[in-house]
Enzyme design. Structure first.
Site, short mmCIF file in Angstrom:
data_model
loop_
_atom_site.label_atom_id
_atom_site.label_comp_id
_atom_site.label_asym_id
_atom_site.label_seq_id
_atom_site.Cartn_x
_atom_site.Cartn_y
_atom_site.Cartn_z
N ILE A 11 0.80 -1.08 -0.01
CA ILE A 11 0.01 -0.13 0.01
C ILE A 11 0.93 1.28 0.03
CG2 ILE A 11 -0.20 0.33 2.55
CD1 ILE A 11 -3.24 0.68 1.84
N VAL A 33 0.65 -2.54 8.71
CA VAL A 33 0.51 -1.56 7.74
C VAL A 33 0.83 -0.25 8.36
CG1 VAL A 33 -1.37 -0.23 6.54
CG2 VAL A 33 -1.44 -2.71 6.41
N ASP A 34 0.37 0.01 9.55
CA ASP A 34 0.71 1.12 10.47
C ASP A 34 2.06 1.44 10.28
OD1 ASP A 34 0.29 3.54 11.83
OD2 ASP A 34 -0.03 2.30 13.60
N VAL A 125 -3.23 -8.03 12.83
CA VAL A 125 -3.25 -8.62 14.33
C VAL A 125 -4.76 -8.24 14.98
CG1 VAL A 125 -0.65 -8.09 14.41
CG2 VAL A 125 -2.21 -6.37 14.94
N TYR A 126 -5.44 -7.61 14.45
CA TYR A 126 -6.56 -7.33 15.33
C TYR A 126 -7.67 -8.59 15.07
CZ TYR A 126 -5.64 -2.55 16.72
OH TYR A 126 -4.99 -1.41 17.13
#
Length: 169
Positions: A11, A33-34, A125-126
């Protein structure tokens, strides 16, 4: 109606107006991603997030909400940070996940963004099951009243890509 395109890849390399970050509530970076967005985007993103924490979100960005910052060194103009819910076997948090997509598109509209790249929010991970996360993402984006012309779902691996392809029909 918004066009939906699937991309398998990273992304952080997308040439769009806005990249959506699956952020944690601190807005100060993390994993997945963060972390990738913060690393590739550089210190400008972290500085903008720190400003947001000082000015509006002292306790962090609430789940299901979205806020924009500069994209720093990314090719996008903006990063839209949204906090996805942690999946729960005991509580239906689907509306919070749908809110991440709706709120991100609302922020994109405020910015004048016409192209937006989303990750599969909350499916890392959530712990959100990929098939359900893909269904919610696709249904929410398709139903949204937005001026965004094209949404890209940027999926990191082939399994996620195929799952979103199935959800798109």
């Amino acid at each position: 109606m918004v066009r939906v395109t699937l991309v398998q890849g990273d992304i952080t390399t997308q040439h769009v107006d806005a990249i959506v970050n699956a952020a944690n509530s601190s807005l100060l970076g993390g994993g997945g991603v963060d972390g990738a967005i913060h690393r590739r985007g550089g210190p400008e993103i972290l500085a903008a997030c720190q400003d947001l924490r000082r000015s509006h979100y002292g306790k962090g960005l609430p789940t299901g909400r979205a806020v924009a910052t500069t994209a720093g060194r990314l090719s996008a103009r903006w990063v839209i940070h949204t906090v996805g819910p942690v999946w729960s076997r005991d509580e239906d948090r689907s509306e919070l996940l749908a809110s991440c997509y709706r709120e991100s598109l609302r922020v994109a509209d405020e910015l004048g963004a016409r192209t937006v790249a989303f990750p599969a929010v909350s499916t890392g991970v959530y712990g959100w099951p990929m098939d359900d996360g893909a269904r919610i993402a696709v249904e929410t984006v398709r139903a949204a009243a937005t001026s965004v012309e094209e949404v890209y779902f940027v999926l990191y691996d082939p399994v996620a890509y195929e799952t979103f392809a199935t959800a798109l029909g």
